[in-house]
Motif scaffolding. Structure first.
Motif, PDB file in Angstrom:
ATOM      1  N   ALA A  86       0.826  -1.210   0.000  1.00 44.37           N
ATOM      2  CA  ALA A  86       0.000   0.000   0.000  1.00 44.37           C
ATOM      3  C   ALA A  86       0.862   1.263   0.000  1.00 44.37           C
ATOM      4  O   ALA A  86       0.473   2.293  -0.556  1.00 44.37           O
ATOM      5  CB  ALA A  86      -0.936  -0.012   1.206  1.00 44.37           C
ATOM      6  N   LEU A  87       2.030   1.194   0.640  1.00 48.53           N
ATOM      7  CA  LEU A  87       2.911   2.360   0.730  1.00 48.53           C
ATOM      8  C   LEU A  87       3.668   2.627  -0.567  1.00 48.53           C
ATOM      9  O   LEU A  87       4.237   3.711  -0.746  1.00 48.53           O
ATOM     10  CB  LEU A  87       3.912   2.188   1.871  1.00 48.53           C
ATOM     11  CG  LEU A  87       3.332   2.173   3.288  1.00 48.53           C
ATOM     12  CD1 LEU A  87       4.441   1.963   4.309  1.00 48.53           C
ATOM     13  CD2 LEU A  87       2.576   3.472   3.582  1.00 48.53           C
ATOM     14  N   SER A  88       3.695   1.647  -1.464  1.00 48.81           N
ATOM     15  CA  SER A  88       4.387   1.834  -2.739  1.00 48.81           C
ATOM     16  C   SER A  88       3.755   3.005  -3.495  1.00 48.81           C
ATOM     17  O   SER A  88       2.545   3.083  -3.657  1.00 48.81           O
ATOM     18  CB  SER A  88       4.297   0.557  -3.574  1.00 48.81           C
ATOM     19  OG  SER A  88       4.910   0.734  -4.821  1.00 48.81           O
ATOM     20  N   GLY A  89       4.582   3.926  -3.922  1.00 53.38           N
ATOM     21  CA  GLY A  89       4.072   5.092  -4.634  1.00 53.38           C
ATOM     22  C   GLY A  89       3.857   6.304  -3.755  1.00 53.38           C
ATOM     23  O   GLY A  89       3.594   7.393  -4.266  1.00 53.38           O
ATOM     24  N   THR A  90       3.931   6.137  -2.438  1.00 49.97           N
ATOM     25  CA  THR A  90       3.855   7.289  -1.533  1.00 49.97           C
ATOM     26  C   THR A  90       5.266   7.841  -1.311  1.00 49.97           C
ATOM     27  O   THR A  90       6.257   7.288  -1.794  1.00 49.97           O
ATOM     28  CB  THR A  90       3.240   6.890  -0.181  1.00 49.97           C
ATOM     29  OG1 THR A  90       4.190   6.087   0.569  1.00 49.97           O
ATOM     30  CG2 THR A  90       1.958   6.098  -0.376  1.00 49.97           C
ATOM     31  N   ALA A  94      10.245   3.001   2.419  1.00 49.31           N
ATOM     32  CA  ALA A  94      10.013   1.668   2.949  1.00 49.31           C
ATOM     33  C   ALA A  94      10.449   0.648   1.915  1.00 49.31           C
ATOM     34  O   ALA A  94      10.597   0.978   0.729  1.00 49.31           O
ATOM     35  CB  ALA A  94       8.532   1.492   3.282  1.00 49.31           C
ATOM     36  N   PRO A  95      10.684  -0.601   2.315  1.00 44.33           N
ATOM     37  CA  PRO A  95      11.047  -1.634   1.337  1.00 44.33           C
ATOM     38  C   PRO A  95       9.968  -1.803   0.273  1.00 44.33           C
ATOM     39  O   PRO A  95       8.783  -1.627   0.549  1.00 44.33           O
ATOM     40  CB  PRO A  95      11.160  -2.905   2.199  1.00 44.33           C
ATOM     41  CG  PRO A  95      11.430  -2.405   3.585  1.00 44.33           C
ATOM     42  CD  PRO A  95      10.683  -1.119   3.698  1.00 44.33           C
ATOM     43  N   ARG A  96      10.386  -2.170  -0.931  1.00 50.80           N
ATOM     44  CA  ARG A  96       9.447  -2.401  -2.021  1.00 50.80           C
ATOM     45  C   ARG A  96       9.222  -3.894  -2.196  1.00 50.80           C
ATOM     46  O   ARG A  96      10.149  -4.659  -2.464  1.00 50.80           O
ATOM     47  CB  ARG A  96       9.958  -1.808  -3.342  1.00 50.80           C
ATOM     48  CG  ARG A  96       8.875  -1.713  -4.412  1.00 50.80           C
ATOM     49  CD  ARG A  96       9.432  -1.224  -5.728  1.00 50.80           C
ATOM     50  NE  ARG A  96      10.150  -2.254  -6.449  1.00 50.80           N
ATOM     51  CZ  ARG A  96       9.571  -3.191  -7.219  1.00 50.80           C
ATOM     52  NH1 ARG A  96       8.263  -3.200  -7.363  1.00 50.80           N
ATOM     53  NH2 ARG A  96      10.306  -4.084  -7.852  1.00 50.80           N
ATOM     54  N   VAL A  97       7.983  -4.313  -2.023  1.00 45.85           N
ATOM     55  CA  VAL A  97       7.633  -5.728  -2.146  1.00 45.85           C
ATOM     56  C   VAL A  97       7.605  -6.135  -3.619  1.00 45.85           C
ATOM     57  O   VAL A  97       7.039  -5.435  -4.458  1.00 45.85           O
ATOM     58  CB  VAL A  97       6.267  -6.011  -1.485  1.00 45.85           C
ATOM     59  CG1 VAL A  97       5.805  -7.438  -1.772  1.00 45.85           C
ATOM     60  CG2 VAL A  97       6.356  -5.782   0.018  1.00 45.85           C
ATOM     61  N   VAL A  98       8.212  -7.280  -3.930  1.00 46.03           N
ATOM     62  CA  VAL A  98       8.237  -7.805  -5.290  1.00 46.03           C
ATOM     63  C   VAL A  98       7.126  -8.832  -5.490  1.00 46.03           C
ATOM     64  O   VAL A  98       6.398  -8.803  -6.491  1.00 46.03           O
ATOM     65  CB  VAL A  98       9.607  -8.441  -5.600  1.00 46.03           C
ATOM     66  CG1 VAL A  98       9.609  -9.068  -6.997  1.00 46.03           C
ATOM     67  CG2 VAL A  98      10.718  -7.406  -5.476  1.00 46.03           C
ATOM     68  N   ALA A  99       6.976  -9.753  -4.547  1.00 43.15           N
ATOM     69  CA  ALA A  99       5.953 -10.796  -4.648  1.00 43.15           C
ATOM     70  C   ALA A  99       5.725 -11.394  -3.263  1.00 43.15           C
ATOM     71  O   ALA A  99       6.627 -11.399  -2.424  1.00 43.15           O
ATOM     72  CB  ALA A  99       6.362 -11.881  -5.632  1.00 43.15           C
TER      73      ALA A  99
END
Length: 354
Positions: A86-90, A94-99
């Protein structure tokens, strides 16, 4: 690509993973194919396990529950992955989840996820030459961490699809009884007869009597001391907040209180980040509060209460490892060290009350 790879470290027994199963699952996720190489454990933290590896010309970090998972470990990991997605793009670092493997079938009984490695260092265990040699850089590091948690607390969690991520109603009212109940539950560990924390009753009573009446819900990291943050090698900027397993929707001002209560400028925080504490040059609590206000419109008039609550809550959390160490479920030296931090956190909280 069959069988398992073992790191041959001291903890090789639990760091072995079924590489074939992980590789097949990665293929199903559409990730670059190839052999898994360079499997290496990443240190830091006392809970979840992280392993770094390379596949198909790309580096990954696999995060999974601990060697002795608790009944809630898989759910906690799934929640953490959901929040990070959910935080991706904010603008929150924070770490970026791949899968995410959420169904516990790839690694039997274990949920896990893959994330991109973070280019940075953890000040709980390391302090590069640039940061060790410049007090202004160290000062700015701590303020960059404060900015990071302020930006997190400023997000609209409902707009990010996290309306059901926590139960903000009654969040502050639940804190003291919830964590006292947690503390009492540690008696289930063989040999642990109960807490010996001199300021426990005084601090808990003060928190109940002085609880803020008004607050605004938001996303909390939940355990945002500096040892749960990584910083850039080339400057003081925060690279990422890590270890999100205690995140929820609650009162984000508790994150600021956590930063203050665990600052390496204080005795308890010095035990968490000793190298940073020894180097010095860190901001005062007043400077941290003032910096937070630059990125947040929250009412900071009760920040002492949140700082006391942070010491109370973290102290009880650390006491859990001490109780497990007494029962032989964690290293004795680790348990004794964390118990010492618990006592200091409560002493610091009592001093703030005074």
């Amino acid at each position: 690509m069959t069988g398992s790879i073992d790191t041959r470290s001291e903890a090789s027994e639990w760091q072995a993973i079924d590489v074939g199963a992980v590789g097949t699952w990665m293929d199903s996720e559409g990730l670059p194919p190839g052999e898994i190489t360079g499997l290496t454990p990443i240190g830091g933290g006392t809970q979840n396990i992280m392993l770094r590896f390379t596949r198909g010309g790309r580096d990954y970090v696999l995060r999974r529950p601990p060697k002795h998972p608790r009944p809630v470990s898989n759910n906690v990991l799934r929640r953490e992955a959901r929040l990070l997605e959910a935080l991706s793009g904010t603008d929150v670092r924070a770490p970026r989840v791949v899968a995410v493997s959420a169904d516990e079938t790839v690694l039997p009984g274990l949920a896990f996820y893959l994330m991109d490695p973070i280019d940075g260092f953890n000040p709980g265990t390391d302090l590069p030459e640039l940061h060790a040699g410049d007090a202004a850089v160290r000062h700015a590091m701590s303020l960059s961490a404060v900015e990071g948690i302020a930006r997190l607390g400023a997000l609209d969690h409902t707009a990010l699809g996290l309306a059901d991520f926590g139960k903000p109603e009654g969040f502050l009212e639940r804190q003291v009884p919830r964590w006292l109940h947690e503390l009492d539950g540690y008696r289930a560990n063989e040999g642990y007869i109960g807490p010996n924390i001199p300021e426990l009753e005084r601090v808990s009573s003060w928190l109940e009597a002085n609880r803020p009446e008004r607050w605004r819900p938001g996303i909390m990291h939940g355990d945002c001391h500096l040892a749960n943050m990584m910083f850039r090698f080339d400057g003081p900027e925060l690279a990422a907040m890590v270890d999100w397993e205690m995140s929820t929707i609650g009162d984000p001002l508790l994150d600021l209180g956590w930063q203050i209560a665990t600052s390496p400028a204080g005795t308890a925080g010095a035990a968490v980040s000793p190298k940073l504490a020894a180097a010095g040059g860190l901001p005062t609590s007043s400077e941290m509060i003032e910096h937070y206000a630059r990125f947040s419109d929250r009412d900071l008039s009760s920040i002492t209460w949140y700082t006391v609550l942070a010491g109370f809550k973290l102290g009880i959390i650390l006491e859990g490892t001490y109780a497990r160490a007494i029962a032989g479920k964690a290293p004795k030296a680790t348990g004794d060290h964390l118990h010492g931090i618990t006592l200091q956190l409560f002493a610091d909280a009592a001093a703030l009350i005074d």
